[in-house]
Design a protein around this motif. Structure first.
Motif, PDB file in Angstrom:
ATOM      1  N   ILE A  15      38.770  38.754  40.355  1.00 21.93           N
ATOM      2  CA  ILE A  15      38.690  39.869  39.403  1.00 21.93           C
ATOM      3  C   ILE A  15      38.562  41.230  40.077  1.00 21.93           C
ATOM      4  CG2 ILE A  15      37.720  38.411  37.579  1.00 21.93           C
ATOM      5  CD1 ILE A  15      34.966  39.627  38.227  1.00 21.93           C
ATOM      6  N   ARG A  16      38.182  41.246  41.360  1.00 22.88           N
ATOM      7  CA  ARG A  16      38.007  42.557  42.012  1.00 22.88           C
ATOM      8  C   ARG A  16      38.261  42.433  43.507  1.00 22.88           C
ATOM      9  NH1 ARG A  16      33.431  45.861  43.931  1.00 22.88           N
ATOM     10  NH2 ARG A  16      32.055  44.057  43.621  1.00 22.88           N
ATOM     11  N   TYR A  17      39.120  43.298  44.017  1.00 27.07           N
ATOM     12  CA  TYR A  17      39.364  43.417  45.456  1.00 27.07           C
ATOM     13  C   TYR A  17      38.311  44.379  45.998  1.00 27.07           C
ATOM     14  CZ  TYR A  17      42.075  44.173  49.766  1.00 27.07           C
ATOM     15  OH  TYR A  17      42.491  44.241  51.077  1.00 27.07           O
ATOM     16  N   VAL A  18      37.446  43.882  46.894  1.00 33.00           N
ATOM     17  CA  VAL A  18      36.326  44.704  47.353  1.00 33.00           C
ATOM     18  C   VAL A  18      36.701  45.512  48.586  1.00 33.00           C
ATOM     19  CG1 VAL A  18      33.932  44.702  48.166  1.00 33.00           C
ATOM     20  CG2 VAL A  18      34.652  43.098  46.368  1.00 33.00           C
ATOM     21  N   SER A  26      46.476  38.788  59.281  1.00 32.09           N
ATOM     22  CA  SER A  26      46.634  38.222  57.943  1.00 32.09           C
ATOM     23  C   SER A  26      45.956  39.033  56.845  1.00 32.09           C
ATOM     24  CB  SER A  26      46.104  36.787  57.918  1.00 32.09           C
ATOM     25  OG  SER A  26      44.727  36.774  58.237  1.00 32.09           O
ATOM     26  N   LEU A  27      45.191  40.054  57.232  1.00 33.12           N
ATOM     27  CA  LEU A  27      44.519  40.929  56.266  1.00 33.12           C
ATOM     28  C   LEU A  27      43.741  40.168  55.195  1.00 33.12           C
ATOM     29  CD1 LEU A  27      47.004  43.881  55.582  1.00 33.12           C
ATOM     30  CD2 LEU A  27      44.894  43.904  56.902  1.00 33.12           C
ATOM     31  N   PRO A  28      42.816  39.281  55.584  1.00 33.92           N
ATOM     32  CA  PRO A  28      41.949  38.692  54.572  1.00 33.92           C
ATOM     33  C   PRO A  28      41.097  39.791  53.955  1.00 33.92           C
ATOM     34  CG  PRO A  28      41.076  38.270  56.756  1.00 33.92           C
ATOM     35  CD  PRO A  28      42.433  38.893  56.946  1.00 33.92           C
ATOM     36  N   ALA A  29      40.454  39.490  52.845  1.00 27.15           N
ATOM     37  CA  ALA A  29      39.671  40.511  52.153  1.00 27.15           C
ATOM     38  C   ALA A  29      38.444  39.888  51.523  1.00 27.15           C
ATOM     39  CB  ALA A  29      40.518  41.180  51.080  1.00 27.15           C
ATOM     40  N   ILE A  30      37.434  40.695  51.346  1.00 27.18           N
ATOM     41  CA  ILE A  30      36.304  40.296  50.508  1.00 27.18           C
ATOM     42  C   ILE A  30      36.683  40.610  49.065  1.00 27.18           C
ATOM     43  CG2 ILE A  30      33.880  40.667  49.962  1.00 27.18           C
ATOM     44  CD1 ILE A  30      33.462  41.453  52.887  1.00 27.18           C
ATOM     45  N   ALA A  31      36.530  39.625  48.199  1.00 25.05           N
ATOM     46  CA  ALA A  31      36.904  39.793  46.793  1.00 25.05           C
ATOM     47  C   ALA A  31      35.837  39.143  45.921  1.00 25.05           C
ATOM     48  CB  ALA A  31      38.269  39.178  46.515  1.00 25.05           C
ATOM     49  N   GLU A  32      35.747  39.633  44.695  1.00 27.03           N
ATOM     50  CA  GLU A  32      34.823  39.056  43.721  1.00 27.03           C
ATOM     51  C   GLU A  32      35.608  38.191  42.741  1.00 27.03           C
ATOM     52  OE1 GLU A  32      31.498  40.369  40.345  1.00 27.03           O
ATOM     53  OE2 GLU A  32      32.679  41.902  41.397  1.00 27.03           O
ATOM     54  N   ALA A  33      35.031  37.051  42.373  1.00 27.95           N
ATOM     55  CA  ALA A  33      35.679  36.147  41.431  1.00 27.95           C
ATOM     56  C   ALA A  33      34.919  36.122  40.113  1.00 27.95           C
ATOM     57  CB  ALA A  33      35.765  34.748  42.013  1.00 27.95           C
ATOM     58  N   ALA A  81      48.707  41.026  37.343  1.00 26.03           N
ATOM     59  CA  ALA A  81      48.222  42.394  37.144  1.00 26.03           C
ATOM     60  C   ALA A  81      47.221  42.821  38.209  1.00 26.03           C
ATOM     61  CB  ALA A  81      47.579  42.518  35.765  1.00 26.03           C
ATOM     62  N   PHE A  82      46.749  41.860  38.993  1.00 24.97           N
ATOM     63  CA  PHE A  82      45.708  42.169  39.962  1.00 24.97           C
ATOM     64  C   PHE A  82      46.244  43.085  41.059  1.00 24.97           C
ATOM     65  CE2 PHE A  82      43.042  41.417  43.680  1.00 24.97           C
ATOM     66  CZ  PHE A  82      41.778  41.550  43.119  1.00 24.97           C
TER      67      PHE A  82
END
Length: 261
Positions: A15-18, A26-33, A81-82
């Motif tokens: 739900i949110r790209y932090v 590979s550009l991993p990311a911290i994200a919220e679910a 849409a994300f």
């Protein structure tokens, strides 16, 4: 997980790209679910694509079966849409290319990178991890990039995306399954792995064919190309063949350790 248990992975919706993690290509990311937890999100649209996710999934769940600490792995669904509001073009392109099912690891808040100068691991654990990385042909557990974390005074493994590199070409996979893993000489835990034969015996007793097949069955079909059943079976047979010839890579690791010492 016992050898007879069938592993399962939860599925969450991102739900949110932090924030991006600027490590590697590979550009991993911290994200919220939508379960309100934070995850380190690995994208299917990055670098080596779904093959890196397959290696991450198989490596992580095999480690878990062996009783090694690893953050929970989940399937992470990315909606069309994300990320449309993401301002950085490179990240927006990555998000667009990663719509659908991705893979994520539970974010260990406050964890620090493992430093062998600060923490000397238990010999049994070090031997098990070295053995595991020989099995998986994991090239990415070196002093330069340990891919291990200390969290609540325990050692946790992360990032198996570079393992099982045979699948980037599929050439001679049977032959590759029987080869020693010479790059084990660079493993950060090799100096402490004094119980490799004991680890070999214990790990092989856990990793039965049923166990390996149960883990391989977790791979989503659309990650496996046009022949998902055939390709899934190759992973199973590669791992079973490698287990059957484990003395080859154990001897190589012991030889590399002797040379190191």
């Amino acid at each position: 997980m016992s050898a007879a248990a069938q592993p399962e992975l939860r599925t969450v919706n991102v739900i949110r790209y932090v924030t991006p993690l600027r490590e590697g290509g590979s550009l991993p990311a911290i994200a919220e679910a939508d379960d309100e937890f934070l995850y380190v999100l690995k994208f299917r649209g990055a670098g080596q694509g779904v093959k890196a996710l397959i290696a991450e999934l198989l490596g992580g769940e095999i480690a878990r079966a062996l009783g090694v600490k690893i953050p929970e792995l989940v399937f992470a669904n990315l909606d069309n849409a994300f990320g449309q509001s993401e301002g950085e073009e490179e990240i927006q392109d990555l998000l667009k290319a990663s719509v659908g099912l991705n893979l994520a690891l539970h974010y260990l808040q406050g964890a620090i990178t493992y430093d062998p100068v600060v923490t000397v691991p238990d010999a049994a654990l070090a031997s098990k991890i070295v053995w595991l990385d020989c099995l998986l042909t994991n090239v990415d557990r070196t002093a330069r990039n340990t891919n291990m974390l200390m969290w609540h005074k325990e050692l946790w493994l992360i990032d198996h995306g570079a393992a099982l590199y045979f699948h980037h070409s599929w050439d001679n996979w049977k032959e590759q399954a029987l080869r020693p893993f010479t790059l084990i000489k660079d493993h950060v835990l090799l100096p402490y792995a004094t119980q490799l034969q004991e680890a070999n015996d214990a790990c092989k007793a856990i990793l039965t064919e049923d166990c390996i097949r149960g883990i391989a069955n977790l791979i989503p079909g659309d990650w496996l190309g046009e022949k998902p059943d055939d390709n899934r079976e190759v992973y199973v047979q590669f791992l079973l063949t490698r287990l059957g010839a484990s003395d080859v890579f154990v001897n190589e690791a012991q030889h590399a350790r002797s040379a190191y010492i």
